[in-house]
Design an enzyme around this catalytic site. Structure first.
Site, short mmCIF file in Angstrom:
data_model
loop_
_atom_site.label_atom_id
_atom_site.label_comp_id
_atom_site.label_asym_id
_atom_site.label_seq_id
_atom_site.Cartn_x
_atom_site.Cartn_y
_atom_site.Cartn_z
N GLU A 120 -57.78 85.79 20.54
CA GLU A 120 -59.21 85.96 20.77
C GLU A 120 -59.66 87.39 20.56
O GLU A 120 -60.74 87.63 20.04
CB GLU A 120 -59.57 85.50 22.19
CG GLU A 120 -61.02 85.08 22.26
CD GLU A 120 -61.55 85.02 23.66
OE1 GLU A 120 -60.75 85.12 24.61
OE2 GLU A 120 -62.78 84.89 23.81
N ASP A 121 -58.85 88.34 21.00
CA ASP A 121 -59.31 89.73 21.06
C ASP A 121 -58.83 90.63 19.93
O ASP A 121 -59.23 91.77 19.85
CB ASP A 121 -58.86 90.38 22.39
CG ASP A 121 -59.48 89.68 23.58
OD1 ASP A 121 -60.46 88.94 23.38
OD2 ASP A 121 -58.97 89.85 24.70
#
Ligand code: MN
Length: 717
Positions: A85-86
């Protein structure tokens, strides 16, 4: 541990390795370290709100997972859970490096992370959201990683703005703590609750902490006294045990105060003891001894061994009044039960040669089924919620394995839950040693043995009556649909055959009769095969079909009909070259009726009468034409077909037509249906008319029926 230089690794990872190295090979441990290196590389210089390097977070999440005795797949997923996600790393990368399982878990965690559920719907629908999380997680380890993630976030929330803290805390109490409870992971549940409590109600938290702290010295002294008394009693009776004092969690103290307005001194389990025995039998023995020592408080004995809580929790609970006149709560459980109570599902997370245990498999299977139900939309959701109603019953297999079943499940549901094939070959069930019927409703703690008949041909249709679970019903129905289509068609044919015998009409005639077509077209059925299926499924019986044709009228008619059956076709009423009595055939391509301009075509088979502008006539050489005229046609009717297009698929147009035809004594003997789309269909209706003017009248009349788009004349076939 030659390849692994622990000193170069961060403290958390060293701890993890120390916890798990006994159960895994060096290669496997290297995979955990690889996951750490990968996460560290991708998170790079990212920082947490607190200013710490980001990698601290996944490291701690992985540590929590290791403390729960989870497998290395989970630990790797914990290390990698925020990478997709990051950072710029893709899920495909993770799959390539760490395999499908790890990637799937990371994917699941990321998906849940992205949900971003509004607080308003959390307040109203927390239960639904929890179910959704469970359903979304095809692998239960997704939820476990998510719980560890949340726990570490709560532990490190101090640098967040206050409103964010409260938001997270509230969500934790609404979603994550109940999920931990549902999965039976007490060790996580109470930490989540106490941390959330601290942020959500800081004043109350401080108050309770202060009171608990103030009384700590007293309490510890008293607790020691109780412990040694109990120890003495138990060792005299030769029992293997451990006793521990139990710190009551702040949140549950507060809950009890909050719920019952009780002053803190009256909360029973401010002092609580826990006795851990080696066997289940000893639990009951110990309870007896406790009750000999101190007087039990009536109504406070709870036997969660005989009837485990829905999350699997097993233990004996009792409260007694001690010689000091104080209440004391005691929990008694075996080592195994204790493990389960603390780690829930994770206690069973025993990997053998990379294979998941039977217990987990059941869980995963059920999650998959819930997931499928969930995806089936609204109708499925109702069933799904019912099934997830958390009111499970726990069933034992003859091998002592535990199975969860939705409340209300029967023996047949159980058989299908073990395996679809076992369900299909179900021959009976022994419950607690006794043969029980199909509709026996399973009760908590039943030991169920399924009797299988390998030679059986499959389920019986009336099992559906006893199957309570939607997935069982779906499996039975699928079986019939897929494998017994042919048999159903045979059954359908048999029903048609019976009707045909009773009515003395051929099966083909029945299935093309207007009455039958009207019945079937209600169900949007097009193909003959599907008609037979529908009949085979028992939708309509032979009697239903017979009832369509008014039997009495039919029988009366038959008396006249039989001798003239062959001359149902109109008599020869066409004159050839002004002469009557010459045999002609009426062409079926254009089906001329009296009043139509006609022409005869001579062929080796005789003379055929067409309408003059019939396209078929134009293709014929001039010399073979014969002049024909209508003779005396008053006593005869002629077959011709009408094509009728309608947007009414309910059958009401057809019904109206049949009614009008009957009113005007127009005979209809065949209706064929063609579906052109969702609700556009064409009927081809064969009628018998005396003249072209009557035909025109009928066409105009039917064209005005509501729902009719177009009517036109065509040949008989
Ligand atoms: Mn995270």
């Amino acid at each position: 541990m030659s390849k692994i230089r622990l000193t170069a690794l961060p403290r958390e990872l060293r701890k993890i390795i120390n916890m798990i190295y006994k159960n895994y090979s060096e290669e496997e441990l290297m995979r955990v370290i690889d996951a750490y290196e990968y996460a560290k590389l991708y998170h790079g210089s990212q920082k947490r709100k607190s200013g710490e390097p980001y990698i601290i977070h996944p490291l701690n999440v992985a540590l929590i997972l290791a403390e729960l005795n989870l497998d290395i797949i989970s630990i790797q997923a914990g290390l990698l859970h925020d990478v997709a996600e990051d950072t710029t790393a893709s899920l495909q990368d993770i799959e390539d490096y760490f395999g499908k399982d790890v990637a799937k878990i990371v994917d699941g965690v990321t998906k849940i992370e992205k949900l971003n559920i509004a607080q308003s719907s959390l307040d109203k629908k927390a239960e639904t959201v929890r179910k959704m999380f469970l359903a979304m997680a095809e692998d239960i380890r997704v939820i476990l990683v998510k719980l560890a993630d949340r726990l570490h976030n709560l532990r490190t929330m101090d640098s967040m703005p206050e409103n964010k803290q409260k938001e997270k805390a509230k969500e934790t109490l609404q979603i994550y703590a109940p999920l931990a409870h549902r999965l039976g992971i007490h060790a996580i549940k109470w930490q989540l609750e106490d941390l959330a409590f601290k942020y959500l109600y800081p004043e109350e938290y401080k108050k309770i902490a202060a009171i608990v702290d103030r009384k700590r010295i007293d309490r510890e002294f008293i607790s020691e006294e109780y412990k040694s008394m109990l120890q003495l009693t138990l060792s005299r009776h030769g029992i293997n045990f451990e006793i521990s004092g139990r710190q009551k969690h702040f949140y549950s103290i507060w809950r009890k105060m909050d719920n019952f307005f009780k002053p803190i001194d009256e909360i029973y389990d401010m002092i609580a003891l826990r006795v851990i025995t080696s066997t289940e039998k000893e639990c009951y023995y110990v309870m007896g001894l406790v009750h000999n020592l101190w007087k039990p408080i009536p109504g406070r004995v709870k036997d969660y061994i005989a009837t485990p809580k829905s999350n699997g929790y097993r233990s004996l609970h009792t409260s007694v009044i001690t010689h000091r006149g104080e209440a004391l709560e005691i929990q008694i459980r075996s080592k195994e039960m204790h493990q389960e109570a603390e780690f829930g599902l994770a206690a069973h997370w025993i990997y053998k040669e990379g294979k998941i245990s039977k217990y987990q498999q059941d869980w995963l299977e059920r999650l998959k089924e819930w997931h499928m139900d969930y995806k089936q939309g609204i109708s499925g959701l109702v069933e799904f919620q019912k099934e997830l109603g958390i009111e499970d019953v726990y069933i034992f297999t003859p091998k002592g394995e535990v199975k969860h079943m939705p409340k209300g499940s029967t023996t047949i549901d159980f058989a299908y839950s073990v395996h679809t094939e076992i369900g299909h070959h179900f021959a009976g069930a022994k419950v607690n040693g006794n043969i029980e019927s199909l509709d026996y409703e399973l009760k908590n703690g039943d030991m169920v043995e399924i009797i299988v008949n390998k030679n059986s041909n499959g389920p019986s249709r009336d099992w559906l009556k006893y199957a309570k679970s939607s997935s069982t019903r779906a499996k039975i129905k699928r079986f019939f649909r897929e494998k017994y289509n042919i048999e159903l068609q045979e059954k359908g044919k048999e029903i048609l055959r019976q009707a045909s015998k009773k009515l003395q009409i051929s099966m083909e005639e029945i299935s093309s009769s207007p009455e039958f077509v009207a019945l079937i077209s209600k169900d949007n059925i097009l193909k003959p095969k599907d008609i037979l299926l529908k009949l085979g499924e028992g939708e309509y019986s032979a009697e239903d079909i017979v009832a369509l044709f008014d039997v009495k009228e039919e029988e009366e008619e038959k008396i006249e009909d039989i001798p003239v059956k062959k001359s149902k076709r109109p008599k020869n009423t066409v004159m050839v070259n002004g002469q009557s009595g010459i045999f002609v055939k009426i062409a079926k391509c254009c089906s001329p009726v009296p009043g139509d301009p006609i022409i005869g075509v001579l062929s080796p088979k005789g003379i055929t009468v067409h309408i003059q502008n019939c396209p078929n006539v134009k293709n014929i050489v001039q010399g073979e034409m014969v002049e024909v005229n209508w003779g005396d046609t008053t006593s005869e009717t002629y077959p011709v077909s009408i094509l009728l297009e309608t947007n009414d698929a309910s059958g009401s147009v057809l019904k109206e037509i049949l009614k009008r035809a009957k009113d005007k004594s127009v005979k209809i003997d065949e209706v064929n249906t063609k579906f052109n789309g969702w609700d556009n269909l064409t009927y081809r209706i064969r009628i018998y008319v005396r003249s072209s003017s009557q035909l025109l009248e009928i066409i105009e009349n039917w064209g005005k029926i509501n729902g009719v788009l177009r009517t036109y004349r065509v040949g008989e076939n």
